[in-house]
Design an enzyme around this catalytic site. Structure first.
Site, PDB file in Angstrom:
ATOM      1  N   GLU A 168     -31.125  39.194   0.646  1.00 49.76           N
ATOM      2  CA  GLU A 168     -29.973  38.562   1.265  1.00 49.76           C
ATOM      3  C   GLU A 168     -28.679  39.234   0.817  1.00 49.76           C
ATOM      4  OE1 GLU A 168     -28.776  33.990   2.297  1.00 49.76           O
ATOM      5  OE2 GLU A 168     -29.436  34.435   0.268  1.00 49.76           O
ATOM      6  N   CYS A 225     -26.635  30.680   4.773  1.00 52.38           N
ATOM      7  CA  CYS A 225     -27.996  30.931   4.300  1.00 52.38           C
ATOM      8  C   CYS A 225     -28.969  31.183   5.445  1.00 52.38           C
ATOM      9  CB  CYS A 225     -28.479  29.758   3.446  1.00 52.38           C
ATOM     10  SG  CYS A 225     -28.441  28.158   4.286  1.00 52.38           S
ATOM     11  N   LYS A 260     -21.232  17.757  -8.066  1.00 54.29           N
ATOM     12  CA  LYS A 260     -20.667  18.916  -8.754  1.00 54.29           C
ATOM     13  C   LYS A 260     -20.447  20.009  -7.712  1.00 54.29           C
ATOM     14  CE  LYS A 260     -21.076  22.509 -10.378  1.00 54.29           C
ATOM     15  NZ  LYS A 260     -20.299  23.777 -10.081  1.00 54.29           N
ATOM     16  N   GLU A 292     -32.328  23.453  -1.072  1.00 53.67           N
ATOM     17  CA  GLU A 292     -32.096  24.251   0.141  1.00 53.67           C
ATOM     18  C   GLU A 292     -31.580  25.596  -0.329  1.00 53.67           C
ATOM     19  OE1 GLU A 292     -29.715  24.324   4.413  1.00 53.67           O
ATOM     20  OE2 GLU A 292     -29.327  22.719   2.983  1.00 53.67           O
TER      21      GLU A 292
END
Length: 590
Positions: free
Chosen positions: A384, A285, A176, A251
């Site tokens: 972040e 990331c 997906k 992750e």
């Protein structure tokens, strides 16, 4: 341009015909549409994957030997290399990253697939010490149907890293991709079909995360979930998987720091610090979005960084500039809010990049921004941003404790010359900052990569581990055991049988002997032992291999009750391999 789901090597539309617009982030306008899938499309993809494997790995995918799996993966890697420019163009159109970055991604994808192609026939088991008279071993097997939720920042690389490992281990995959970056995943599924992957091996369902993604993580037919994305969504994925005892690989994001000490080689360190911000517009990331600089060199480093930031330029992907646009309007508005809050907090902008004159006003372009003297407890230092914003802050020495240490970092970079700071001591700054995957050290004029998640570890999370025992003869008078098939379930359970009945059945001739009280057809001929007899009806010195369901037995007959108990405790004789418990970290099921 209208792209459909790809299920069982066929393009399939959504049941209701719903679509999602494909937005070009460089212009802000629509350039096509993709099918909007949901629970029904995910169910069709999972069923296709299960059919490819077969319930007992007898399907066209499940029956493939490891050598053939490796050849198919190698062909797919070669096809990716042959279509590298096409894939790069799709990635640049879909995500807005510069063409050169997209080309690097397609090259990395090909390399991942080549790596995993060579690993297919190297998934070895182990032998384990146990009681006298037994040989216990482990055998690696695929999970079954693996679900993969792919992010929008590096679709091709994450596809290669996760799907490549799953295919190498023998799984069938349902992918997906993010609704903002689905084009390359769909093209990769088409290439897999073209090079010969059996139908159902690789299926792609496009749609929104709360619809198709949620359906995939909650589907009872998916045996392992791989997710790459935000920490908040990762929690939801883990919860959905935990409800049905499904193993999961996550992750997630982080706030990765970069540490510059006074004795660092700044000529080596500063380009890496800047590149961590401009690469993919810092939509990475593990990118270093905060830099901690020792106070004695703080002003000098800020001045050097500001000079470089003023030269950074963002513009259309085809121009090959430092940065392209952000991926979508939502991300663009998020970065704008972060900068507005920084201005309200009184943070100082040390330097700002520029936008190219050809950058469309409706595009999602954001210039690079360097902020100095950011307090460690400010949200910009702890949360972040996922945009080209670098927060700089000073520190006195490595003993200083930063409030930002409580936030996880996927990668920590250190610049220094003192080898003593590399010692595995808990007081190191990177230990206090709880660094994750990789640490880089600038020592002298070279950069060394240290600990990182290895490709082999991704491979290990795509397979299971099962145990089997070899029994070297009956050692007492306790009843032996046999396994029968429980109707309606893919499992075997131990049932007692007296020794005399077992010996009579063992010594009896015929092409398909069955023990007494065994249901008709419960033990097919291929599951029965290979009989070796002497005058007494059994050959005590001849070990026999016997396979039943998820277990393999070797010995002079059926395993004793002790052997069955050992196998049940290890998760072999008591149920389907895909439903055994999971162990996180190494990623292998036991």
């Amino acid at each position: 341009m209208r792209k459909l789901h790809f299920i069982a090597n066929v393009a399939v539309d959504s049941g209701d015909g719903a679509t999602i617009a494909v937005i070009d982030p460089s212009s802000g306008g629509a350039c096509g549409e993709i099918a909007r899938g949901g629970a029904s499309e995910i169910d069709a993809a999972v069923r296709a994957a299960r059919a490819a494997l077969g319930e007992a790995l007898e399907g066209p995918r499940g029956a493939l030997p490891a050598m053939q799996r490796g050849r198919l993966l190698y062909r797919l890697g070669a096809a990716v290399s042959a279509h590298a420019e096409e894939l790069a163009q799709l990635e640049a159109l879909d995500t807005g990253k510069p063409l050169e970055t997209a080309r690097n991604d397609s090259a990395a994808l090909a390399r991942y697939l080549e790596y995993y192609a060579g690993a297919c026939d190297k998934l070895h088991g182990e032998t384990l010490p146990f009681d006298a008279g037994y040989t216990v071993l482990t055998l690696r097997e695929p999970h079954g149907v693996t679900g993969h939720v792919i992010p929008w920042n590096y679709p091709m690389q994450i596809f290669g890293r996760t799907v490549g490992g799953a295919l190498a281990a023998g799984n069938a995959c349902v992918v997906k991709p993010a609704e903002d970056a689905s084009l390359s995943a769909l093209r990769l599924a088409e290439l897999a079909a073209e090079v010969g992957f059996p139908a159902g091996t690789l299926n792609v369902v496009t749609g929104y995360g709360h619809e198709a993604g949620a359906a995939l993580t909650a589907h009872e037919g998916s045996d392992h979930i791989s997710f790459t994305g935000s920490t908040r969504t990762g929690r939801l994925v883990a919860e959905a998987a935990a409800k049905r005892h499904c193993s999961v690989t996550l992750e997630l994001g982080g706030k990765s720091p970069q540490l510059v000490f006074e004795d660092a080689d700044l000529d080596a360190a500063l380009p890496v610090i800047v590149n961590a911000i401009v690469q993919n517009a810092r939509q990475t990331c593990s990118a270093g979005s905060r830099v901690l600089i020792q106070r004695s060199v703080y002003e000098y480093v800020i001045e050097r960084l500001a000079e470089r930031f003023r030269t950074l330029c963002a513009g259309p992907p085809a121009l090959g500039l430092d940065m392209g646009p952000l991926v979508n309007r939502k991300q663009f508005e998020h970065v704008q809010r972060v900068l507005a809050k920084a201005d309200a907090d009184g943070l100082v902008v040390a330097a700002r990049g520029t936008l190219h004159p050809e950058a469309a006003a409706a595009g999602y372009y954001q210039e690079a921004v360097l902020l100095r003297d950011v307090p460690p407890d400010n949200s910009l230092a702890q949360q972040e941003t996922f945009g080209p914003v670098l927060a700089a802050m000073p520190f006195e020495d490595e003993a200083e404790r930063h409030p930002s240490r409580k936030w996880h970092a996927l990668r920590t970079r250190r610049g220094d010359l003192d080898a003593r700071r590399c010692a595995p001591d808990a007081t190191r700054p990177q230990a206090a900052l709880r660094s994750g995957l990789r640490e880089q050290l600038w020592r002298g004029r070279w950069c060394r990569a240290a600990v990182r998640r290895r490709q082999g570890e991704w491979l290990r999370t795509r397979e299971g581990l099962r145990s089997a025992a070899r029994l070297h003869g009956f050692e007492d008078d306790r009843d032996p055991a046999r396994l029968i098939r429980e109707p309606g379930l893919e499992r075997r359970r131990p049932v007692a049988m007296d020794r005399a009945s077992m010996i009579r059945w063992w010594s009896r001739g015929g092409s398909n002997p069955r023990p007494p009280h065994c249901e008709r057809g419960a033990l097919p001929a291929e599951l029965l032992p290979q009989r070796r007899r002497n005058s007494s009806g059994m050959n005590p010195a001849a070990p026999v291999l016997w396979r039943a369901g998820n277990a393999i037995f070797c010995g002079r007959g059926f395993p004793t009750a002790d052997a069955v108990a050992v196998l049940s405790a290890s998760g072999v004789a008591g149920g389907r391999a895909r439903r055994r418990s999971a162990r996180f970290g190494g990623g292998c099921r036991v």
